[in-house]
Design an enzyme around this catalytic site. Structure first.
Site, mmCIF file in Angstrom:
data_model
loop_
_atom_site.group_PDB
_atom_site.id
_atom_site.type_symbol
_atom_site.label_atom_id
_atom_site.label_comp_id
_atom_site.label_asym_id
_atom_site.label_seq_id
_atom_site.Cartn_x
_atom_site.Cartn_y
_atom_site.Cartn_z
ATOM 1 N N GLY A 93 -1.485 21.142 -11.092
ATOM 2 C CA GLY A 93 -2.657 20.346 -10.732
ATOM 3 C C GLY A 93 -3.969 20.953 -11.199
ATOM 4 O O GLY A 93 -5.037 20.583 -10.739
ATOM 5 N N LEU A 96 -4.472 21.406 -16.539
ATOM 6 C CA LEU A 96 -4.025 22.030 -17.785
ATOM 7 C C LEU A 96 -2.665 21.494 -18.226
ATOM 8 O O LEU A 96 -1.997 22.085 -19.069
ATOM 9 C CB LEU A 96 -3.989 23.554 -17.636
ATOM 10 N N GLY A 97 -2.261 20.392 -17.647
ATOM 11 C CA GLY A 97 -1.081 19.692 -18.168
ATOM 12 C C GLY A 97 0.243 20.276 -17.724
ATOM 13 O O GLY A 97 1.223 20.250 -18.480
ATOM 14 N N SER A 98 0.313 20.781 -16.482
ATOM 15 C CA SER A 98 1.575 21.376 -16.025
ATOM 16 C C SER A 98 2.698 20.345 -16.002
ATOM 17 O O SER A 98 3.835 20.648 -16.380
ATOM 18 C CB SER A 98 1.406 21.999 -14.644
ATOM 19 N N ALA A 100 3.075 17.616 -17.853
ATOM 20 C CA ALA A 100 3.506 17.271 -19.212
ATOM 21 C C ALA A 100 4.322 18.406 -19.818
ATOM 22 O O ALA A 100 5.377 18.174 -20.424
ATOM 23 C CB ALA A 100 2.287 16.978 -20.095
ATOM 24 N N ALA A 101 3.867 19.659 -19.619
ATOM 25 C CA ALA A 101 4.606 20.798 -20.182
ATOM 26 C C ALA A 101 5.993 20.883 -19.554
ATOM 27 O O ALA A 101 6.995 21.108 -20.244
ATOM 28 C CB ALA A 101 3.827 22.091 -19.948
ATOM 29 N N ASP A 142 -1.302 14.354 -23.292
ATOM 30 C CA ASP A 142 -0.782 15.622 -22.749
ATOM 31 C C ASP A 142 0.621 15.922 -23.287
ATOM 32 O O ASP A 142 0.914 17.050 -23.700
ATOM 33 C CB ASP A 142 -0.715 15.561 -21.215
#
Ligand code: MEV
Length: 305
Positions: A93, A96-98, A100-101, A142
């Site tokens: 949250g 930084l795109g957690s 999507a990664a 993302d």
């Protein structure tokens, strides 16, 4: 049978939210990764040590980041029991795109587990489908960056261009409180439903900023980036996705010498990014007094299987 894959987090430099309305965006993969290891098991077990998560997926309530795991398994796995170990170097949250990664890494690991080959375009599209089904609305930005790595320009036709640019001196800082991407995207849509011409005008201006920044990056002349970030931040504020704390971070970065600073990601909490030619250490130190700041290091590597 074991299968492992990892994918990087991302930072959006220009164009978040506008990208949901078909506008271009620029984002970069950063050197913080999510790694997923799958193994045979007699039960479905998901462990995420950094989040203190350890459960049998039949028995546990889902929510948050685990929804992405369930959706990816539902779409791209045959239902046989799996042990799923997830290592996260990205705060959940944080903007930084957690998610999507995690989704890209999980799809990569599932492909390895099932002996499937996959082109990056196909992996990114399947990961985007997971994000769409979980969040309701999402651009492909993302999942594209997490799949391809590097510095990515997504144009208004959704073509992906990986490009090179000399881009240093960026600082990223995140707060403890996270933003909810789906909520932020819905908030902008609601504002647009009340003021369509005004919000469309904002999105058009963000598009001009992104195009101008792209030209500056391609010609290796980063000088305008600071001002462009500051203008983009003003428009993100106008969209209603900034908060008091995000504004404090943005202004603290500028006070400490940043040429420009803005929210990165959906806002509502999460992270900011600052362009700090010659003063990245100072800006990181100033932001670290109240938040968590780091010099951004980019990752050329996208999905690794
Ligand atoms: C979130 O990282 C970026 C947003 O533009 C949403 C999206 O692109 O799906 C806010």
């Amino acid at each position: 049978m074991k299968s492992r894959a990892s994918a990087p987090a991302k930072a959006i430099l220009f164009g978040e939210h506008a990208v949901v309305y078909g506008k271009p965006a620029i984002a970069a993969a950063i050197d913080r990764r999510v790694t997923v290891t799958l193994g045979d098991s007699s039960e479905n077990r998901v462990t995420i040590p950094s989040l203190g998560v350890d459960f049998r997926s039949e028995s546990n309530p889902q929510g948050g980041i685990l929804d992405y795991v369930s959706k990816a398994l539902q779409l791209y796995h045959d239902g046989s029991p799996l042990s799923i170990q997830i290592e996260m170097e990205i705060p959940v949250g944080s903007g930084l795109g957690s998610s999507a990664a995690l989704t890209v890494a999980l799809i990569g690991a599932l492909d390895g587990y099932h002996g499937r080959e996959s082109e990056p375009g196909d992996t990114a599209a399947r990961a985007h489908r997971v994000e769409l089904e979980v969040q309701g609305a999402a651009s492909p930005l993302d999942t594209t960056v997490s799949t391809y790595g590097g510095l990515v320009y997504l144009d208004s036709q959704r073509n992906v261009e990986k490009f090179d640019a000399r881009l240093h001196d960026l600082v990223i800082a995140h707060m403890d409180h996270s933003g909810d991407t789906a909520e932020m995207v819905a908030g902008v849509a609601e504002l647009r439903s009340r003021f369509p011409a005004v919000v469309d005008g904002i999105m058009d201006t963000v598009e001009m900023i992104t195009l101008r920044a792209y030209r500056a990056l391609l010609s290796n002349n980063p000088e305008p980036l600071g001002d462009l970030m500051n203008i983009n931040q003003g428009l993100l504020d106008a969209m209603g996705v900034s908060t008091l704390e995000l504004s404090m971070m943005v202004y603290e970065a500028r006070r400490a010498g940043a040429a420009g600073s803005k929210i990165t990601g959906a806002g509502g909490g999460g992270s900011i990014i600052a362009y700090c030619p010659g003063c990245a250490e100072d800006v990181a130190e100033a932001l670290n007094r109240d938040w968590n700041a780091m010099k951004a290091r980019f990752s050329e590597e996208g999905l690794i299987r």
